[in-house]
Design an enzyme around this catalytic site. Structure first.
Site, PDB file in Angstrom:
ATOM      1  N   ASN A   7       1.061  -1.096  -0.098  1.00 37.80           N
ATOM      2  CA  ASN A   7      -0.076  -0.024  -0.151  1.00 37.80           C
ATOM      3  C   ASN A   7       0.964   1.182   0.047  1.00 37.80           C
ATOM      4  O   ASN A   7       1.394   1.623   1.026  1.00 37.80           O
ATOM      5  CB  ASN A   7      -0.943   0.096   1.187  1.00 37.80           C
ATOM      6  N   ARG A  90      -2.479  -2.248  -3.478  1.00 40.74           N
ATOM      7  CA  ARG A  90      -3.684  -1.289  -3.245  1.00 40.74           C
ATOM      8  C   ARG A  90      -3.724   0.024  -4.024  1.00 40.74           C
ATOM      9  O   ARG A  90      -2.824   0.611  -4.005  1.00 40.74           O
ATOM     10  CB  ARG A  90      -4.011  -0.916  -1.730  1.00 40.74           C
ATOM     11  N   HIS A 179     -12.937   2.651   0.365  1.00 38.23           N
ATOM     12  CA  HIS A 179     -12.924   1.556   1.258  1.00 38.23           C
ATOM     13  C   HIS A 179     -13.485   0.321   0.685  1.00 38.23           C
ATOM     14  O   HIS A 179     -14.167  -0.309   1.594  1.00 38.23           O
ATOM     15  CB  HIS A 179     -13.482   1.948   2.731  1.00 38.23           C
ATOM     16  N   ARG A 239     -11.834  15.046   7.965  1.00 41.70           N
ATOM     17  CA  ARG A 239     -12.501  15.642   6.700  1.00 41.70           C
ATOM     18  C   ARG A 239     -14.154  15.852   7.375  1.00 41.70           C
ATOM     19  O   ARG A 239     -14.654  15.448   8.271  1.00 41.70           O
ATOM     20  CB  ARG A 239     -13.005  14.535   5.827  1.00 41.70           C
ATOM     21  N   GLU A 382      -8.247  -5.732   4.988  1.00 39.83           N
ATOM     22  CA  GLU A 382      -8.130  -5.311   3.516  1.00 39.83           C
ATOM     23  C   GLU A 382      -6.928  -5.922   2.851  1.00 39.83           C
ATOM     24  O   GLU A 382      -7.152  -6.410   1.606  1.00 39.83           O
ATOM     25  CB  GLU A 382      -8.060  -3.916   3.348  1.00 39.83           C
TER      26      GLU A 382
END
Ligand code: ADP
Length: 395
Positions: A7, A90, A179, A239, A382
């Site tokens: 990743n 990823r 996600h 955010r 993940e």
């Protein structure tokens, strides 16, 4: 199959070397400060963590450092890099081009490059990780797994924005969602825990630093809270989630911000950090709120309120719900937030068992006996999804 999962971010790179069947992790770690100086943290289960300072001017040196430590006679876990059957990457934004994972070839790289305008921060970094692996391990197959792919089954009414249609047709402006690898993993686990019924309606709450919800019917995503980018949805650590676009014009006019500064405020200084002025970390907010900090409490209340609203919206969109899943940092660890989110939803058949909810970081059914809707805590994985996709494509 033994898979290296990568990743890559702009100045960091996470890796995990694991078995795709069963998910055993042999080693994992993190390269930090790529392009600055370079730091490697390498972890092998049952051994002490290794921390090293290694110059990493680019992602190539970072990947090389990972491979070097993996074959190191003392600190490593393999004799030769030939033992790495394949690499799974990823990749943040797959745009409209990718509805599933794919083997990385020239065509795939071109398509990922075309998605850069949609994922300007992440896709270039993901590509640097891919290109570094191709350079150093040219014979090892590589696979790209996209954060957006799982959501590509959304129907047009869920993904279209109510702006002139030509922006969708000409510029690919639509809801994509993120996600996806996590939502795919936990929704599949939830369906399993429901006993694999022919039909199922699941709401997945991925609540971490970045957060999103998804609505999943019969294993397929039908809606999600994030949008063209990961700024959309409900308030997150830093955010804002959805905001009225009028605010942008108003604040830009008042303070002379340009769009970059405005988006930096919405991405990095908003969310529960912005409301509380305390922290983006929910543990700090809990602590501050317990000491009477009203803005920390307001930030927590806002978060819970907005998640609740989306649960209601998605239950309506699906015409019911069989299971709600909590995952990621907050979802897996905070029994208080899980309880607050489910509080008052008994009218929808959602009833939590406070005792069973007293769990952290492991799979559990925390719904009360007789609750019409199951409430599951499911730690996301993940990396395992990426490893499984990679193995399936490289067989
Ligand atoms: P990322 O989106 O970076 O992968 P994670 O899913 O690891 O983030 O979630 C990290 C967040 O989880 C932290 O910022 C913190 O707010 C939250 N968190 C972790 N443990 C707890 C806890 N025990 N109680 C409340 N929040 C927690």
């Amino acid at each position: 199959m033994k898979i290296l999962v990568i990743n890559a971010g702009s100045s960091s790179l996470k890796y995990q070397f694991m078995e795709s069947e069963g998910g055993e992790v042999f080693a994992k770690g993190l390269c930090e400060r790529i392009g600055i100086d370079g730091r490697l943290t390498h972890k092998v289960p049952g051994r002490e963590d290794v921390k090293q300072e290694i110059p990493m001017p680019t992602h190539s040196e970072a990947i090389q450092a990972v491979l070097d430590i993996m074959v190191d006679p003392e600190k490593g876990v393999i004799k030769s890099t030939d033992e790495i059957a394949a690499v799974g990457h990823r990749v943040l934004h797959g745009g409209m081009a990718f509805t599933e994972s794919c083997i990385i070839d020239d065509k795939c790289i071109e398509a990922i490059k075309k998605c850069i305008p949609l994922g300007p921060l992440h896709n270039p970094a993901n590509l640097m990780g891919i290109e570094a692996c191709q350079k150093i391990m040219p014979k090892t197959p590589q696979v790209a797994v996209f954060d957006t792919a799982f959501h590509m089954t959304m129907p047009p009414k869920a993904y279209i924005y109510a702006i002139p249609y030509e922006y969708y047709e000409k510029d690919d402006v639509r809801r994509y969602g993120f996600h996806g690898t996590s939502h795919r993993y936990v929704s599949a686990r939830a369906i399993d825990m429901l006993g694999n019924p022919e039909h199922s309606k699941v709401i997945c709450c991925h609540l971490g630093n970045g957060s999103s919800l998804s609505a999943v019917v019969d294993g397929k995503c039908v809606d999600t809270t994030m949008g063209l980018g990961p700024l959309a949805g409900f308030p997150m650590g830093t955010r804002s989630g959805d905001v009225d676009a009028t605010i942008l014009e108003y604040l830009m006019g008042r303070y002379g911000y340009d769009i970059k500064e405005m988006l930096n405020i919405l991405n990095k200084k908003s969310g529960v950090l912005g409301i509380s002025g305390v922290s983006s970390d929910f543990r700090d907010l809990d602590e501050a709120a317990a000491k009477g900090n009203e803005r920390a409490q307001l930030a927590l209340d806002k978060f819970v309120y907005e998640v609740k609203k989306f649960i209601g919206a998605y239950a309506t969109a699906m015409g019911g719900v069989d299971a709600i899943v909590f995952t990621a940092g907050i979802g897996e660890n905070s029994k208080e937030l899980r309880a607050d989110i489910c509080e008052g939803l008994a009218y929808m058949g959602i009833q939590m068992d406070k005792e069973k909810n007293n769990v952290r970081g492991k799979e559990a059914d925390v719904s009360a006996d007789g609750s019409k809707v199951k409430i599951f805590v499911i730690p996301t994985n993940e990396e395992l999804m990426i490893a499984m996709d990679t193995a399936a494509l490289c067989k």
